[in-house]
Design an enzyme around this catalytic site. Structure first.
Site, mmCIF file in Angstrom:
data_model
loop_
_atom_site.group_PDB
_atom_site.id
_atom_site.type_symbol
_atom_site.label_atom_id
_atom_site.label_comp_id
_atom_site.label_asym_id
_atom_site.label_seq_id
_atom_site.Cartn_x
_atom_site.Cartn_y
_atom_site.Cartn_z
ATOM 1 N N THR A 132 0.803 -1.216 0.000
ATOM 2 C CA THR A 132 0.000 0.000 0.000
ATOM 3 C C THR A 132 0.838 1.269 0.000
ATOM 4 O OG1 THR A 132 -1.437 1.324 1.425
ATOM 5 C CG2 THR A 132 -0.125 -0.325 2.524
ATOM 6 N N TYR A 188 -1.834 0.521 10.112
ATOM 7 C CA TYR A 188 -2.093 -0.210 8.864
ATOM 8 C C TYR A 188 -0.837 -0.217 7.989
ATOM 9 C CZ TYR A 188 -3.836 -0.979 4.114
ATOM 10 O OH TYR A 188 -4.008 -1.440 2.837
HETATM 11 N N1 LIG Z 1 -8.902 -0.857 -1.214
HETATM 12 C C1 LIG Z 1 -7.810 -0.114 -1.334
HETATM 13 O O1 LIG Z 1 -7.863 1.069 -1.725
HETATM 14 C C2 LIG Z 1 -6.458 -0.718 -1.039
HETATM 15 C C3 LIG Z 1 -5.327 0.093 -1.181
HETATM 16 C C4 LIG Z 1 -4.073 -0.444 -0.897
HETATM 17 C C5 LIG Z 1 -3.929 -1.773 -0.528
HETATM 18 N N2 LIG Z 1 -5.045 -2.544 -0.388
HETATM 19 C C6 LIG Z 1 -4.855 -3.942 0.009
HETATM 20 O O2 LIG Z 1 -5.525 -4.791 -0.915
HETATM 21 C C7 LIG Z 1 -5.979 -5.973 -0.264
HETATM 22 C C8 LIG Z 1 -7.434 -6.217 -0.620
HETATM 23 O O3 LIG Z 1 -8.196 -5.114 -0.184
HETATM 24 P P1 LIG Z 1 -9.742 -4.960 -0.551
HETATM 25 O O4 LIG Z 1 -10.009 -3.517 -0.700
HETATM 26 O O5 LIG Z 1 -10.097 -5.901 -1.641
HETATM 27 O O6 LIG Z 1 -10.403 -5.427 0.823
HETATM 28 P P2 LIG Z 1 -11.599 -6.462 1.097
HETATM 29 O O7 LIG Z 1 -11.908 -6.376 2.551
HETATM 30 O O8 LIG Z 1 -12.697 -6.290 0.131
HETATM 31 O O9 LIG Z 1 -10.900 -7.852 0.781
HETATM 32 C C9 LIG Z 1 -10.117 -8.537 1.721
HETATM 33 C C10 LIG Z 1 -10.566 -9.991 1.699
HETATM 34 O O10 LIG Z 1 -9.732 -10.727 2.593
HETATM 35 C C11 LIG Z 1 -10.564 -11.554 3.408
HETATM 36 N N3 LIG Z 1 -9.817 -11.730 4.663
HETATM 37 C C12 LIG Z 1 -9.504 -10.790 5.590
HETATM 38 N N4 LIG Z 1 -8.794 -11.333 6.578
HETATM 39 C C13 LIG Z 1 -8.635 -12.655 6.266
HETATM 40 C C14 LIG Z 1 -7.971 -13.745 6.882
HETATM 41 N N5 LIG Z 1 -7.316 -13.602 8.040
HETATM 42 N N6 LIG Z 1 -8.022 -14.951 6.279
HETATM 43 C C15 LIG Z 1 -8.685 -15.112 5.111
HETATM 44 N N7 LIG Z 1 -9.323 -14.126 4.483
HETATM 45 C C16 LIG Z 1 -9.282 -12.911 5.041
HETATM 46 C C17 LIG Z 1 -11.872 -10.823 3.563
HETATM 47 O O11 LIG Z 1 -12.952 -11.681 3.841
HETATM 48 C C18 LIG Z 1 -12.013 -10.177 2.186
HETATM 49 O O12 LIG Z 1 -12.690 -11.011 1.280
HETATM 50 C C19 LIG Z 1 -5.719 -5.759 1.219
HETATM 51 O O13 LIG Z 1 -4.564 -6.475 1.592
HETATM 52 C C20 LIG Z 1 -5.494 -4.256 1.349
HETATM 53 O O14 LIG Z 1 -4.632 -3.949 2.409
HETATM 54 C C21 LIG Z 1 -6.304 -2.051 -0.631
HETATM 55 O O1 LIG Z 2 -16.463 9.495 3.889
HETATM 56 C C1 LIG Z 2 -15.310 9.856 3.582
HETATM 57 C C2 LIG Z 2 -14.301 8.926 3.291
HETATM 58 C C3 LIG Z 2 -13.028 9.401 2.996
HETATM 59 N N1 LIG Z 2 -12.776 10.734 2.967
HETATM 60 C C4 LIG Z 2 -11.429 11.208 2.628
HETATM 61 O O2 LIG Z 2 -11.100 10.697 1.350
HETATM 62 C C5 LIG Z 2 -9.701 10.391 1.270
HETATM 63 C C6 LIG Z 2 -9.544 8.936 0.870
HETATM 64 O O3 LIG Z 2 -9.981 8.128 1.966
HETATM 65 P P1 LIG Z 2 -10.349 6.563 1.803
HETATM 66 O O4 LIG Z 2 -11.168 6.373 0.578
HETATM 67 O O5 LIG Z 2 -10.899 6.103 3.099
HETATM 68 O O6 LIG Z 2 -8.951 5.890 1.518
HETATM 69 P P2 LIG Z 2 -7.549 6.013 2.294
HETATM 70 O O7 LIG Z 2 -7.731 6.280 3.743
HETATM 71 O O8 LIG Z 2 -6.692 6.982 1.509
HETATM 72 O O9 LIG Z 2 -6.969 4.546 2.190
HETATM 73 C C7 LIG Z 2 -7.091 3.750 1.020
HETATM 74 O O10 LIG Z 2 -5.975 3.961 0.214
HETATM 75 C C8 LIG Z 2 -4.749 3.589 0.815
HETATM 76 C C9 LIG Z 2 -3.635 3.862 -0.178
HETATM 77 O O11 LIG Z 2 -3.523 5.226 -0.471
HETATM 78 C C10 LIG Z 2 -4.798 2.114 1.158
HETATM 79 O O12 LIG Z 2 -3.617 1.741 1.762
HETATM 80 C C11 LIG Z 2 -5.958 1.795 2.085
HETATM 81 O O13 LIG Z 2 -6.041 0.392 2.247
HETATM 82 C C12 LIG Z 2 -7.215 2.276 1.456
HETATM 83 O O14 LIG Z 2 -8.275 2.116 2.390
HETATM 84 C C13 LIG Z 2 -9.120 10.703 2.649
HETATM 85 O O15 LIG Z 2 -8.599 11.978 2.616
HETATM 86 C C14 LIG Z 2 -10.352 10.696 3.568
HETATM 87 O O16 LIG Z 2 -10.219 11.541 4.673
HETATM 88 C C15 LIG Z 2 -13.761 11.653 3.242
HETATM 89 O O17 LIG Z 2 -13.522 12.852 3.237
HETATM 90 N N2 LIG Z 2 -15.019 11.178 3.543
#
Ligand SMILES: NC(=O)c1ccc[n+]([C@@H]2O[C@H](COP(=O)([O-])OP(=O)(O)OC[C@H]3O[C@@H](n4cnc5c(N)ncnc54)[C@H](O)[C@@H]3O)[C@@H](O)[C@H]2O)c1
Ligand SMILES: O=c1ccn([C@@H]2O[C@H](COP(=O)(O)OP(=O)(O)O[C@H]3O[C@H](CO)[C@@H](O)[C@H](O)[C@H]3O)[C@@H](O)[C@H]2O)c(=O)[nH]1
Length: 329
Positions: free
Chosen positions: A120, A144
């Site tokens: 991330t 995180y």
């Molecule tokens: N969403 C974002 O913007 C973002 C940004 C950066 C990194 N990531 C990383 O990407 C990955 C996927 O994120 P996502 O947004 O798809 O989240 P998500 O919660 O939709 O997916 C995570 C999945 O992992 C499963 N899971 C969680 N803990 C588990 C465990 N201990 N054993 C087995 N399964 C487990 C959950 O049931 C879920 O299906 C994460 O590792 C997250 O840190 C996400």
């Molecule tokens: O209701 C909301 C939700 C978010 N935000 C803002 O929107 C931005 C983005 O927030 P969010 O969508 O929650 O994502 P992040 O906190 O930036 O984190 C995401 O993006 C990261 C990488 O940049 C990943 O590591 C994390 O897993 C993923 O949750 C931030 O400034 C928040 O404060 C708001 O103002 N209102």
């Protein structure tokens, strides 16, 4: 290119399910391991086995890897909400770092050769300048980010000692949904900006809170680099192919477009796509949020030949909104 059997942890979740679709569409043999804590059975396509298991259970994971002859892992499973990691850090270290330690142990015992890890932008903390390249010092500002950086470190040391290779993909802000409407974000208690805003647009919420309007950015709100989830999924397949093609080399790569969008710009774009404005409530800063995160994606583009297909902001928003309407039906 040889298509080894791949285990996708967290493949029933948001990003993992899109990676599964991309792999499945390209005829890779895929198995999903997910404890369904935030995933959905329906997100896994028909014909792809889903093993309901906690990745922190090393013995079970070793058995799954052996049973399916797995040679490569895409490791998405984990907990993802930055402010939750601030209020419950112990859980984040357990479900991200400790569970990954167990998974690596299982992978070593089962002879897995390649691991691709969901890292991330939060590993960088709050760098003063953007775009952020992979050599930018990693100084997380929330548990995180630390929990993910510790996993990167484990992978680096274990790959060097035990002879597998790994890729750490540092995602910036992932958004949007499968353009064919097969998957999208559906986890419990949405916290991500675009997801929350789309829920407001379809009437599931009354408004969107804007967390902080006094950041050192042009409009005072945080800037992020939003990447379409299907472009991220295609980056994973290229990265996996890269690991297989050059088993002596591991890598760390940013995944983003190199474009910063503020919270207010994102909400303006949503209003344009939706046609009706979503109510905004200006509020205080949220714990753990860095002011701006924008990727340099040069490594991903130059080394893997990544070509995004859905980078336009309105394309991202339209896909997210269509998915939200589908969920709402
Ligand atoms: N969403 C974002 O913007 C973002 C940004 C950066 C990194 N990531 C990383 O990407 C990955 C996927 O994120 P996502 O947004 O798809 O989240 P998500 O919660 O939709 O997916 C995570 C999945 O992992 C499963 N899971 C969680 N803990 C588990 C465990 N201990 N054993 C087995 N399964 C487990 C959950 O049931 C879920 O299906 C994460 O590792 C997250 O840190 C996400
Ligand atoms: O209701 C909301 C939700 C978010 N935000 C803002 O929107 C931005 C983005 O927030 P969010 O969508 O929650 O994502 P992040 O906190 O930036 O984190 C995401 O993006 C990261 C990488 O940049 C990943 O590591 C994390 O897993 C993923 O949750 C931030 O400034 C928040 O404060 C708001 O103002 N209102």
């Amino acid at each position: 290119m040889s298509k080894l059997p791949v285990l996708v942890t967290g493949g029933a979740g948001y990003i993992g399910s899109h990676a599964v679709l991309t792999l499945h569409d390209a005829d890779w043999q895929v198995v999903v391991a997910d404890n369904l804590s935030n995933g959905r059975r329906e997100a896994v396509p028909a014909g792809v086995p889903l093993v309901e298991v906690d990745v922190g259970d090393e013995a079970c994971m070793e058995a799954v890897l052996r049973e399916h002859g797995i040679q490569a892992i895409m490791h998405f499973a984990g907990s993802i909400v930055v402010p939750e990691s601030v209020s419950d850090p112990h859980f984040y270290y357990r479900n991200n770092t400790v569970a990954s330690h167990a998974l690596i142990g299982a992978a070593l015992k089962a002879g897995v050769r390649h691991v691709l890890f969901s890292s991330t932008a939060a590993t960088y903390g709050a760098p003063e300048t953007v775009p952020i390249d992979e050599d930018t010092p990693t100084r997380p500002i929330n548990p995180y980010g630390h929990s993910k950086l510790m996993t990167e470190q484990m992978l680096r040391d274990c790959a060097a000692a035990y002879g597998f290779n790994y890729g750490a993909l540092r995602y910036f802000n992932v958004a949007g949904a499968d353009p064919k409407g097969r998957s999208g974000q559906a986890g419990k208690g949405a916290t991500h900006l675009l997801k929350v805003a789309c829920e407001a647009a379809v009437g599931k919420r009354t408004h969107v809170d804007v967390f902080g309007t006094d950041y050192p950015t042009p409009d005072g709100t945080c800037i992020r680099d939003y990447i379409h989830v299907s472009d991220l999924a295609s980056a994973h397949v290229l990265a996996l192919e890269g690991l297989i093609a050059d088993p002596a080399t591991s890598f760390t790569m940013n995944c983003g477009y190199g474009r910063g969008t503020s919270v207010l710009e994102m909400l303006d774009a949503l209003d344009r796509v939706n046609g009706t404005p979503v109510k905004r409530v200006m509020g205080e800063r949220r714990a753990g949020d860095p002011p701006q995160l924008v990727a340099s994606n040069r490594r991903l583009v130059e080394r893997l030949g990544w070509q995004p297909a859905y980078a336009d902001s309105e394309t991202i928003i339209r896909s997210a909104l269509e998915w939200e309407r589908r969920l709402n039906r």
